[in-house]
Design a protein around this motif. Structure first.
Motif, PDB file in Angstrom:
ATOM      1  N   ASN A   1       3.934  -1.132  -6.554  1.00 24.22           N
ATOM      2  CA  ASN A   1       3.657  -1.891  -5.350  1.00 24.22           C
ATOM      3  C   ASN A   1       2.432  -1.383  -4.596  1.00 24.22           C
ATOM      4  O   ASN A   1       2.000  -0.263  -4.748  1.00 24.22           O
ATOM      5  CB  ASN A   1       4.931  -1.995  -4.502  1.00 24.22           C
ATOM      6  CG  ASN A   1       5.058  -1.109  -3.318  1.00 24.22           C
ATOM      7  OD1 ASN A   1       5.503   0.012  -3.397  1.00 24.22           O
ATOM      8  ND2 ASN A   1       4.694  -1.656  -2.188  1.00 24.22           N
ATOM      9  N   PHE A   2       1.865  -2.294  -3.801  1.00 23.19           N
ATOM     10  CA  PHE A   2       0.707  -2.010  -2.962  1.00 23.19           C
ATOM     11  C   PHE A   2       1.162  -1.550  -1.585  1.00 23.19           C
ATOM     12  O   PHE A   2       2.216  -1.959  -1.101  1.00 23.19           O
ATOM     13  CB  PHE A   2      -0.125  -3.282  -2.736  1.00 23.19           C
ATOM     14  CG  PHE A   2      -0.828  -3.791  -3.939  1.00 23.19           C
ATOM     15  CD1 PHE A   2      -1.916  -3.115  -4.468  1.00 23.19           C
ATOM     16  CD2 PHE A   2      -0.435  -4.977  -4.540  1.00 23.19           C
ATOM     17  CE1 PHE A   2      -2.587  -3.600  -5.571  1.00 23.19           C
ATOM     18  CE2 PHE A   2      -1.096  -5.471  -5.641  1.00 23.19           C
ATOM     19  CZ  PHE A   2      -2.181  -4.779  -6.153  1.00 23.19           C
ATOM     20  N   THR A   3       0.346  -0.740  -0.953  1.00 23.17           N
ATOM     21  CA  THR A   3       0.552  -0.394   0.448  1.00 23.17           C
ATOM     22  C   THR A   3      -0.811  -0.095   1.074  1.00 23.17           C
ATOM     23  O   THR A   3      -1.749   0.291   0.376  1.00 23.17           O
ATOM     24  CB  THR A   3       1.517   0.808   0.601  1.00 23.17           C
ATOM     25  OG1 THR A   3       1.842   0.952   1.987  1.00 23.17           O
ATOM     26  CG2 THR A   3       0.914   2.079   0.059  1.00 23.17           C
ATOM     27  N   LEU A   4      -0.921  -0.299   2.363  1.00 24.10           N
ATOM     28  CA  LEU A   4      -2.173   0.002   3.056  1.00 24.10           C
ATOM     29  C   LEU A   4      -2.414   1.499   3.075  1.00 24.10           C
ATOM     30  O   LEU A   4      -1.476   2.288   3.136  1.00 24.10           O
ATOM     31  CB  LEU A   4      -2.122  -0.529   4.483  1.00 24.10           C
ATOM     32  CG  LEU A   4      -2.093  -2.043   4.637  1.00 24.10           C
ATOM     33  CD1 LEU A   4      -1.933  -2.418   6.106  1.00 24.10           C
ATOM     34  CD2 LEU A   4      -3.350  -2.666   4.067  1.00 24.10           C
TER      35      LEU A   4
ATOM     36  N   ASP B   1      10.637   0.554 -11.156  1.00 20.78           N
ATOM     37  CA  ASP B   1      10.037  -0.317 -10.138  1.00 20.78           C
ATOM     38  C   ASP B   1       9.957   0.332  -8.757  1.00 20.78           C
ATOM     39  O   ASP B   1      10.698  -0.004  -7.843  1.00 20.78           O
ATOM     40  CB  ASP B   1      10.789  -1.646 -10.059  1.00 20.78           C
ATOM     41  CG  ASP B   1      10.722  -2.417 -11.362  1.00 20.78           C
ATOM     42  OD1 ASP B   1       9.775  -2.199 -12.120  1.00 20.78           O
ATOM     43  OD2 ASP B   1      11.621  -3.223 -11.616  1.00 20.78           O
ATOM     44  N   PRO B   2       9.031   1.268  -8.580  1.00 22.54           N
ATOM     45  CA  PRO B   2       8.928   2.007  -7.318  1.00 22.54           C
ATOM     46  C   PRO B   2       8.442   1.146  -6.162  1.00 22.54           C
ATOM     47  O   PRO B   2       7.775   0.131  -6.357  1.00 22.54           O
ATOM     48  CB  PRO B   2       7.895   3.077  -7.650  1.00 22.54           C
ATOM     49  CG  PRO B   2       7.037   2.425  -8.688  1.00 22.54           C
ATOM     50  CD  PRO B   2       7.988   1.613  -9.523  1.00 22.54           C
ATOM     51  N   ALA B   3       8.780   1.558  -4.979  1.00 20.90           N
ATOM     52  CA  ALA B   3       8.262   0.943  -3.753  1.00 20.90           C
ATOM     53  C   ALA B   3       7.847   2.072  -2.825  1.00 20.90           C
ATOM     54  O   ALA B   3       8.396   3.169  -2.881  1.00 20.90           O
ATOM     55  CB  ALA B   3       9.324   0.075  -3.093  1.00 20.90           C
ATOM     56  N   ILE B   4       6.869   1.812  -1.986  1.00 25.02           N
ATOM     57  CA  ILE B   4       6.379   2.836  -1.064  1.00 25.02           C
ATOM     58  C   ILE B   4       5.835   2.177   0.186  1.00 25.02           C
ATOM     59  O   ILE B   4       5.377   1.035   0.140  1.00 25.02           O
ATOM     60  CB  ILE B   4       5.287   3.702  -1.720  1.00 25.02           C
ATOM     61  CG1 ILE B   4       4.906   4.852  -0.811  1.00 25.02           C
ATOM     62  CG2 ILE B   4       4.095   2.888  -2.125  1.00 25.02           C
ATOM     63  CD1 ILE B   4       4.114   5.932  -1.479  1.00 25.02           C
ATOM     64  N   LEU B   5       5.911   2.889   1.282  1.00 20.88           N
ATOM     65  CA  LEU B   5       5.268   2.398   2.495  1.00 20.88           C
ATOM     66  C   LEU B   5       4.708   3.570   3.275  1.00 20.88           C
ATOM     67  O   LEU B   5       5.173   4.695   3.168  1.00 20.88           O
ATOM     68  CB  LEU B   5       6.218   1.564   3.351  1.00 20.88           C
ATOM     69  CG  LEU B   5       7.446   2.232   3.948  1.00 20.88           C
ATOM     70  CD1 LEU B   5       7.127   2.811   5.312  1.00 20.88           C
ATOM     71  CD2 LEU B   5       8.554   1.213   4.060  1.00 20.88           C
TER      72      LEU B   5
ATOM     73  N   SER C   1       2.827   9.566   7.190  1.00 21.65           N
ATOM     74  CA  SER C   1       3.589  10.086   6.054  1.00 21.65           C
ATOM     75  C   SER C   1       3.958   8.893   5.160  1.00 21.65           C
ATOM     76  O   SER C   1       3.762   7.732   5.536  1.00 21.65           O
ATOM     77  CB  SER C   1       4.843  10.827   6.528  1.00 21.65           C
ATOM     78  OG  SER C   1       5.742   9.935   7.163  1.00 21.65           O
ATOM     79  N   TRP C   2       4.461   9.192   3.979  1.00 21.70           N
ATOM     80  CA  TRP C   2       4.774   8.149   3.008  1.00 21.70           C
ATOM     81  C   TRP C   2       6.265   8.172   2.687  1.00 21.70           C
ATOM     82  O   TRP C   2       6.863   9.242   2.572  1.00 21.70           O
ATOM     83  CB  TRP C   2       3.980   8.371   1.720  1.00 21.70           C
ATOM     84  CG  TRP C   2       2.507   8.305   1.943  1.00 21.70           C
ATOM     85  CD1 TRP C   2       1.683   9.352   2.255  1.00 21.70           C
ATOM     86  CD2 TRP C   2       1.687   7.149   1.907  1.00 21.70           C
ATOM     87  NE1 TRP C   2       0.396   8.913   2.397  1.00 21.70           N
ATOM     88  CE2 TRP C   2       0.366   7.550   2.186  1.00 21.70           C
ATOM     89  CE3 TRP C   2       1.923   5.809   1.654  1.00 21.70           C
ATOM     90  CZ2 TRP C   2      -0.697   6.672   2.228  1.00 21.70           C
ATOM     91  CZ3 TRP C   2       0.864   4.923   1.693  1.00 21.70           C
ATOM     92  CH2 TRP C   2      -0.432   5.349   1.976  1.00 21.70           C
ATOM     93  N   LEU C   3       6.861   6.996   2.530  1.00 23.46           N
ATOM     94  CA  LEU C   3       8.253   6.878   2.149  1.00 23.46           C
ATOM     95  C   LEU C   3       8.313   6.240   0.765  1.00 23.46           C
ATOM     96  O   LEU C   3       7.823   5.128   0.569  1.00 23.46           O
ATOM     97  CB  LEU C   3       9.027   6.009   3.142  1.00 23.46           C
ATOM     98  CG  LEU C   3      10.466   5.672   2.773  1.00 23.46           C
ATOM     99  CD1 LEU C   3      11.312   6.936   2.725  1.00 23.46           C
ATOM    100  CD2 LEU C   3      11.039   4.665   3.751  1.00 23.46           C
ATOM    101  N   PHE C   4       8.844   6.975  -0.202  1.00 25.84           N
ATOM    102  CA  PHE C   4       9.005   6.487  -1.565  1.00 25.84           C
ATOM    103  C   PHE C   4      10.432   5.992  -1.763  1.00 25.84           C
ATOM    104  O   PHE C   4      11.377   6.680  -1.386  1.00 25.84           O
ATOM    105  CB  PHE C   4       8.786   7.613  -2.588  1.00 25.84           C
ATOM    106  CG  PHE C   4       7.361   7.993  -2.809  1.00 25.84           C
ATOM    107  CD1 PHE C   4       6.666   7.483  -3.895  1.00 25.84           C
ATOM    108  CD2 PHE C   4       6.721   8.868  -1.962  1.00 25.84           C
ATOM    109  CE1 PHE C   4       5.359   7.855  -4.121  1.00 25.84           C
ATOM    110  CE2 PHE C   4       5.403   9.229  -2.176  1.00 25.84           C
ATOM    111  CZ  PHE C   4       4.716   8.715  -3.260  1.00 25.84           C
ATOM    112  N   LEU C   5      10.590   4.847  -2.369  1.00 24.06           N
ATOM    113  CA  LEU C   5      11.885   4.343  -2.802  1.00 24.06           C
ATOM    114  C   LEU C   5      11.791   4.208  -4.311  1.00 24.06           C
ATOM    115  O   LEU C   5      11.079   3.345  -4.827  1.00 24.06           O
ATOM    116  CB  LEU C   5      12.192   2.990  -2.161  1.00 24.06           C
ATOM    117  CG  LEU C   5      12.191   2.984  -0.629  1.00 24.06           C
ATOM    118  CD1 LEU C   5      12.322   1.567  -0.102  1.00 24.06           C
ATOM    119  CD2 LEU C   5      13.293   3.861  -0.091  1.00 24.06           C
ATOM    120  N   VAL C   6      12.464   5.098  -5.015  1.00 18.60           N
ATOM    121  CA  VAL C   6      12.337   5.167  -6.468  1.00 18.60           C
ATOM    122  C   VAL C   6      13.725   5.122  -7.099  1.00 18.60           C
ATOM    123  O   VAL C   6      14.388   6.152  -7.208  1.00 18.60           O
ATOM    124  CB  VAL C   6      11.587   6.442  -6.911  1.00 18.60           C
ATOM    125  CG1 VAL C   6      11.360   6.426  -8.412  1.00 18.60           C
ATOM    126  CG2 VAL C   6      10.273   6.584  -6.162  1.00 18.60           C
TER     127      VAL C   6
END
Length: 113
Positions: free
Chosen positions: A41-44, A89-93, A99-104
């Motif tokens: 996924n994309f994130t700013l 299928d990772p997600a991140i914001l 800071s970064w939050l990973f959902l893996v």
């Protein structure tokens, strides 16, 4: 922004942009290699946006990676490997405190006894 793998990891990814999320214009093809799959996924980011994905065939273990573009997908940085183990299928914001939050999600194989 939209991306989709073209097939196997080494086939790279399609890239497209849309002002309204309905009509897309195909952009520059994103090249890849055997070890980087463009499913993620994309994130700013501070200077543009990043794509986060998972490594594939790394003998030392599979980890999350990112590549960044500062010109709306015309060019991408080198792959930067993180210390976060890869999953499905990772997600991140990016949080407001930078800071970064990973959902893996991880996969567990079930074995019948």
């Amino acid at each position: 922004y939209y991306s989709a793998p073209r097939g196997a990891p080494q086939d790279g990814a399609y890239f497209a942009t849309s002002p309204d999320g309905l009509t897309f214009t195909e952009g520059v093809f994103i090249p890849s290699d055997n070890n980087h799959n463009w499913t993620g996924n994309f994130t700013l980011s501070a200077d543009g946006f990043r794509f986060y994905g998972a490594e594939g065939l790394n003998p030392g273990g599979n980890y999350m990676w990112w590549a960044e573009t500062r010109d709306n997908g015309l060019s991408w940085s080198d792959y930067t490997v993180t210390d976060v183990k890869a999953g499905k299928d990772p997600a991140i914001l990016r949080r407001s405190d930078d800071s970064w939050l990973f959902l893996v999600p991880t996969l567990t194989e079930l074995q019948e006894e």
